[in-house]
Scaffold this motif. Sequence first.
Motif, mmCIF file in Angstrom:
data_model
loop_
_atom_site.group_PDB
_atom_site.id
_atom_site.type_symbol
_atom_site.label_atom_id
_atom_site.label_comp_id
_atom_site.label_asym_id
_atom_site.label_seq_id
_atom_site.Cartn_x
_atom_site.Cartn_y
_atom_site.Cartn_z
ATOM 1 N N THR A 169 -3.700 8.086 -13.185
ATOM 2 C CA THR A 169 -4.838 7.182 -13.272
ATOM 3 C C THR A 169 -5.766 7.715 -14.367
ATOM 4 O O THR A 169 -5.650 8.876 -14.790
ATOM 5 C CB THR A 169 -5.611 7.123 -11.941
ATOM 6 N N VAL A 170 -6.692 6.883 -14.808
ATOM 7 C CA VAL A 170 -7.651 7.336 -15.819
ATOM 8 C C VAL A 170 -8.447 8.522 -15.294
ATOM 9 O O VAL A 170 -8.665 9.506 -16.004
ATOM 10 C CB VAL A 170 -8.578 6.182 -16.260
ATOM 11 N N ALA A 171 -8.852 8.465 -14.025
ATOM 12 C CA ALA A 171 -9.623 9.575 -13.435
ATOM 13 C C ALA A 171 -8.812 10.863 -13.414
ATOM 14 O O ALA A 171 -9.335 11.943 -13.730
ATOM 15 C CB ALA A 171 -10.078 9.214 -12.023
ATOM 16 N N GLU A 172 -7.527 10.781 -13.067
ATOM 17 C CA GLU A 172 -6.678 11.983 -13.057
ATOM 18 C C GLU A 172 -6.494 12.525 -14.470
ATOM 19 O O GLU A 172 -6.562 13.738 -14.693
ATOM 20 C CB GLU A 172 -5.312 11.656 -12.438
ATOM 21 N N ALA A 173 -6.259 11.627 -15.429
ATOM 22 C CA ALA A 173 -6.084 12.057 -16.821
ATOM 23 C C ALA A 173 -7.375 12.676 -17.360
ATOM 24 O O ALA A 173 -7.334 13.695 -18.063
ATOM 25 C CB ALA A 173 -5.642 10.881 -17.688
ATOM 26 N N ARG A 174 -8.522 12.089 -17.017
ATOM 27 C CA ARG A 174 -9.809 12.669 -17.441
ATOM 28 C C ARG A 174 -9.992 14.068 -16.876
ATOM 29 O O ARG A 174 -10.487 14.963 -17.571
ATOM 30 C CB ARG A 174 -10.971 11.793 -16.981
ATOM 31 N N VAL A 218 -3.021 9.333 -23.692
ATOM 32 C CA VAL A 218 -4.079 10.228 -24.155
ATOM 33 C C VAL A 218 -3.928 10.291 -25.668
ATOM 34 O O VAL A 218 -2.821 10.473 -26.184
ATOM 35 C CB VAL A 218 -3.935 11.634 -23.527
ATOM 36 N N HIS A 219 -5.032 10.127 -26.382
ATOM 37 C CA HIS A 219 -5.001 10.089 -27.842
ATOM 38 C C HIS A 219 -5.913 11.186 -28.392
ATOM 39 O O HIS A 219 -7.117 11.141 -28.198
ATOM 40 C CB HIS A 219 -5.455 8.714 -28.317
ATOM 41 N N VAL A 220 -5.306 12.152 -29.069
ATOM 42 C CA VAL A 220 -6.041 13.273 -29.644
ATOM 43 C C VAL A 220 -6.167 13.056 -31.153
ATOM 44 O O VAL A 220 -5.161 12.836 -31.841
ATOM 45 C CB VAL A 220 -5.312 14.619 -29.387
ATOM 46 N N THR A 221 -7.392 13.108 -31.639
ATOM 47 C CA THR A 221 -7.632 13.049 -33.081
ATOM 48 C C THR A 221 -8.530 14.218 -33.465
ATOM 49 O O THR A 221 -9.385 14.635 -32.682
ATOM 50 C CB THR A 221 -8.320 11.726 -33.494
ATOM 51 N N ILE A 247 -1.170 21.716 -29.569
ATOM 52 C CA ILE A 247 -1.676 20.527 -28.874
ATOM 53 C C ILE A 247 -0.529 19.796 -28.189
ATOM 54 O O ILE A 247 -0.624 19.422 -27.012
ATOM 55 C CB ILE A 247 -2.414 19.585 -29.848
ATOM 56 N N ARG A 248 0.567 19.593 -28.899
ATOM 57 C CA ARG A 248 1.734 18.907 -28.312
ATOM 58 C C ARG A 248 2.265 19.667 -27.093
ATOM 59 O O ARG A 248 2.605 19.063 -26.074
ATOM 60 C CB ARG A 248 2.833 18.740 -29.351
ATOM 61 N N LYS A 249 2.320 20.977 -27.208
ATOM 62 C CA LYS A 249 2.797 21.809 -26.096
ATOM 63 C C LYS A 249 1.903 21.626 -24.865
ATOM 64 O O LYS A 249 2.395 21.432 -23.750
ATOM 65 C CB LYS A 249 2.820 23.273 -26.530
ATOM 66 N N GLU A 264 2.851 19.956 -21.259
ATOM 67 C CA GLU A 264 2.674 20.690 -20.005
ATOM 68 C C GLU A 264 1.859 19.882 -18.994
ATOM 69 O O GLU A 264 2.166 19.865 -17.814
ATOM 70 C CB GLU A 264 1.940 22.015 -20.246
ATOM 71 N N GLN A 265 0.833 19.210 -19.457
ATOM 72 C CA GLN A 265 -0.099 18.533 -18.573
ATOM 73 C C GLN A 265 0.297 17.102 -18.227
ATOM 74 O O GLN A 265 -0.052 16.609 -17.152
ATOM 75 C CB GLN A 265 -1.506 18.526 -19.185
ATOM 76 N N PHE A 266 1.015 16.426 -19.127
ATOM 77 C CA PHE A 266 1.294 15.005 -18.926
ATOM 78 C C PHE A 266 2.776 14.635 -18.869
ATOM 79 O O PHE A 266 3.095 13.462 -18.783
ATOM 80 C CB PHE A 266 0.607 14.184 -20.014
ATOM 81 N N ALA A 267 3.661 15.610 -18.919
ATOM 82 C CA ALA A 267 5.099 15.300 -18.877
ATOM 83 C C ALA A 267 5.529 14.867 -17.498
ATOM 84 O O ALA A 267 4.958 15.172 -16.509
ATOM 85 C CB ALA A 267 5.915 16.504 -19.319
#
Length: 91
Positions: free
Chosen positions: A13-18, A61-64, A82-84, A88-91
Amino acid sequence: MAKIDIRRPHGKTVAEARAVVERVADRMREKFGTEGGWEGDTLTFQRSGVKGAIAVSPSDVHVTAELGMLLSPLKGTIEEEIRKKLDEQFA
């Protein structure tokens, strides 16, 4: 300036990803001295030589980031880290 632009899908969820992004931001503050905060669902961060954001959407998740002259030669290493962490966190 070198630019980093990475997207990683997630099944949270957005809350979990945040919450995950917040934990990563806490480590960035401790390890690299970054400053920043949330603007909606986007966490902005900066310190000398780097400025960026981590946007959380319902699907990814979008990292810039923009790296200054001193960090530009390390772009590949920074992107790899960053990719690693995203894997780890979102796979």
